[in-house]
Write a protein that holds these residues in place. Sequence first.
Motif, mmCIF file in Angstrom:
data_model
loop_
_atom_site.group_PDB
_atom_site.id
_atom_site.type_symbol
_atom_site.label_atom_id
_atom_site.label_comp_id
_atom_site.label_asym_id
_atom_site.label_seq_id
_atom_site.Cartn_x
_atom_site.Cartn_y
_atom_site.Cartn_z
ATOM 1 N N THR A 182 1.402 -4.125 -1.572
ATOM 2 C CA THR A 182 2.304 -2.983 -1.605
ATOM 3 C C THR A 182 2.654 -2.609 -3.037
ATOM 4 N N GLY A 183 2.733 -3.646 -3.910
ATOM 5 C CA GLY A 183 3.012 -3.393 -5.327
ATOM 6 C C GLY A 183 2.235 -4.355 -6.223
ATOM 7 N N LEU A 217 2.650 2.762 0.693
ATOM 8 C CA LEU A 217 2.075 1.917 -0.368
ATOM 9 C C LEU A 217 1.219 0.778 0.172
ATOM 10 N N GLY A 312 7.293 2.892 -13.739
ATOM 11 C CA GLY A 312 6.686 2.443 -12.493
ATOM 12 C C GLY A 312 7.586 1.517 -11.686
ATOM 13 N N TYR A 316 9.022 2.372 -8.054
ATOM 14 C CA TYR A 316 8.622 1.484 -6.958
ATOM 15 C C TYR A 316 9.823 0.937 -6.206
ATOM 16 N N TYR A 317 10.824 0.461 -6.935
ATOM 17 C CA TYR A 317 11.959 -0.170 -6.253
ATOM 18 C C TYR A 317 12.891 0.831 -5.581
ATOM 19 N N ALA A 320 9.818 1.870 -2.413
ATOM 20 C CA ALA A 320 9.505 0.742 -1.525
ATOM 21 C C ALA A 320 10.739 0.299 -0.742
ATOM 22 N N ARG A 389 6.710 9.700 -9.300
ATOM 23 C CA ARG A 389 5.481 9.179 -8.699
ATOM 24 C C ARG A 389 4.325 10.172 -8.893
ATOM 25 N N ASP A 431 5.601 -7.361 -11.624
ATOM 26 C CA ASP A 431 4.636 -6.461 -10.994
ATOM 27 C C ASP A 431 4.349 -5.227 -11.845
ATOM 28 N N ILE A 435 1.925 -2.150 -9.999
ATOM 29 C CA ILE A 435 2.653 -1.170 -9.190
ATOM 30 C C ILE A 435 2.064 0.238 -9.251
ATOM 31 N N ASN A 438 -0.545 1.240 -6.660
ATOM 32 C CA ASN A 438 -0.038 1.547 -5.320
ATOM 33 C C ASN A 438 0.612 2.927 -5.291
ATOM 34 N N LEU A 439 1.401 3.232 -6.315
ATOM 35 C CA LEU A 439 2.087 4.528 -6.339
ATOM 36 C C LEU A 439 1.058 5.658 -6.360
#
Lengths: 492, 96
Positions: A182-183, A217, A312, A316-317, A320, A389, A431, A435, A438-439
């Motif tokens: 996922t990341g 993701l 990133g 992501y946080y 996700a 993103r 990560d 990351i 995935n993004l």
Amino acid sequence: MSQAAMTSELFNKTITELAALLEAKTITSVQLTEAVIARTQDVEERVKAFNSFDTADALSQAAASDARRAAGQALGPLDGIPIGIKDVIAVTGQPLTASSKMLANFVSPYDATVTQKLKKAGAVIWGRLNLDEFAMGSSTENSAFHTTRNPYNLDCVPGGSSGGSAAALAAGEAIATLGSDTGGSIRQPAALCNVVGLKPTYGLVSRFGLIAFASSLDQIGPFNRTVEDAAITLQAIAGYDENDSTSVKIEIPDYRAALKEKKGPWRIGIPKEYFGEGLDPEVAAAVEKAIEFYKSIGCEIKSVSLPHTEYGVGVYYIIATAECSSNLSRYDGIRYGHRSANAKDIVDLYYKSRAEGFGPEVKRRIILGTYVLSSGYYDAYYLRAQKVRTLIRQDFLNAYNEVDAIITPTTPTPAFKRGAKADPLAMYLCDVYTIGVNLAGLPGMSVPCGFSSGGLPIGMQLIGQPFKEADLLAIANAYDSAHDWSKRTPNL
Amino acid sequence: MAANEDLNIDRIANLARLALTPEENVKFSAQLAEVLTNIEKLKQVNVDGVEPTAHAFPIYNVWADDVAKPGLSVEDALRNAPAQRDNMVVVPKVVE
């Protein structure tokens, strides 16, 4: 080589080698599966890669494979090969726990699409591999059951969240494994455990039967000992699936043939943003040496810029956790999963079942995700993150106007000690290099490229263009087939 | 933005239907404040005129033919239910 010597280390061989031995009838799948089971019984107490395994079930699948082969109906290179499965991917009749108390007693009533595909390819589905609870983490320390150890140093983490998948393969407890990313949850543990890890382009591999964490993701992908094995495994699991509405209808090329057909030279991009502050000098040196190799085989090495890299982790946080807060709302104690015995009414049942079933990291992410989606904060966090993103994705697509692939370190450092990153933010920053892939929905691989002075594995990340896994695998294979890092095995 | 003060964790935990202990409440507040401070960096990015990305490869209008197919048996579908009776999931009383 004597029969004994040839079979004694079967558990460390590649799919390619074992497929040849099976085809020549030098070994049987039952012998191979028994060797993997014996190895697992020998080292598992130290490695702790599995949540559970079912030896009788594995041996009966192996016997079925041998019967097919005896009847002249062998199914291909994976027929009879024991493949371990991360415990977030459904296998009918087997536990499916996500390493969470929430699903501690859950037994899967159906197969994930990838499980079905592996079964159709004749693979022996072997064991349920440990992870950070609901795939949230970078070390497997968030598993509700136990922490998996790095086979190269038992005091260190194997990475995560697919730590069990990476460690089991490195320790010879499976011939290949599946994980989800996922990341960075495939690439980071692959780097830390000296194995190849591939996260396919978003939409190439069906997510049906994968426990959802962050749906925009998540991708399933293989762990292997060589890039050639990765090509074989990806071949079996890739492809359109009507049960996954984000599955993409494209023709799947012959990945293994591409390793030989595609010879380069390639244009390889090196993003300066991935070689700055926080990168361990030994990791930097190993990756730079790998880049030198590509130069030596005639590749053009170009500096590229991915200017939004530093954002990133923040993007992501937000994304996700937002998606996880939504996906994990299904765990309410009603239809399946943990139900609190202490609830006074139906609403209290939700609160208490979730409080008792989820571990700390899952709760933190649900809280954060709920917050960024809540009224008054949505635009400031979630919508802004989705816009950044776009910029991160555009950075990669711009770079691909000039290069065929991008090479970076997979992780800033080799494996760290268990307990070393108690602070969530420090763990999230592990990560930083994985990351973006995935993004942007891109394919990414980690390939072993050296060892630290402390004997810990180092991986390089190769990032490809969307749906061009054939090229990515060929580029990775050019390095991997000319080096023997993956032949090193841990001293367990 | 004063995210740290804004994070009313009781309100959020209520929205998430998640009971937190007083210890978790204190701990998560501090940890998430730190994470949010890191996330604040995103405010530096100029996103004027930028379209949001929800999926890297958006696919629209995915239809399935409206045909009945075999599904899980009742027994399989209920196998993981915490409580069941007469082919149904048992839940606490919801209406008086």
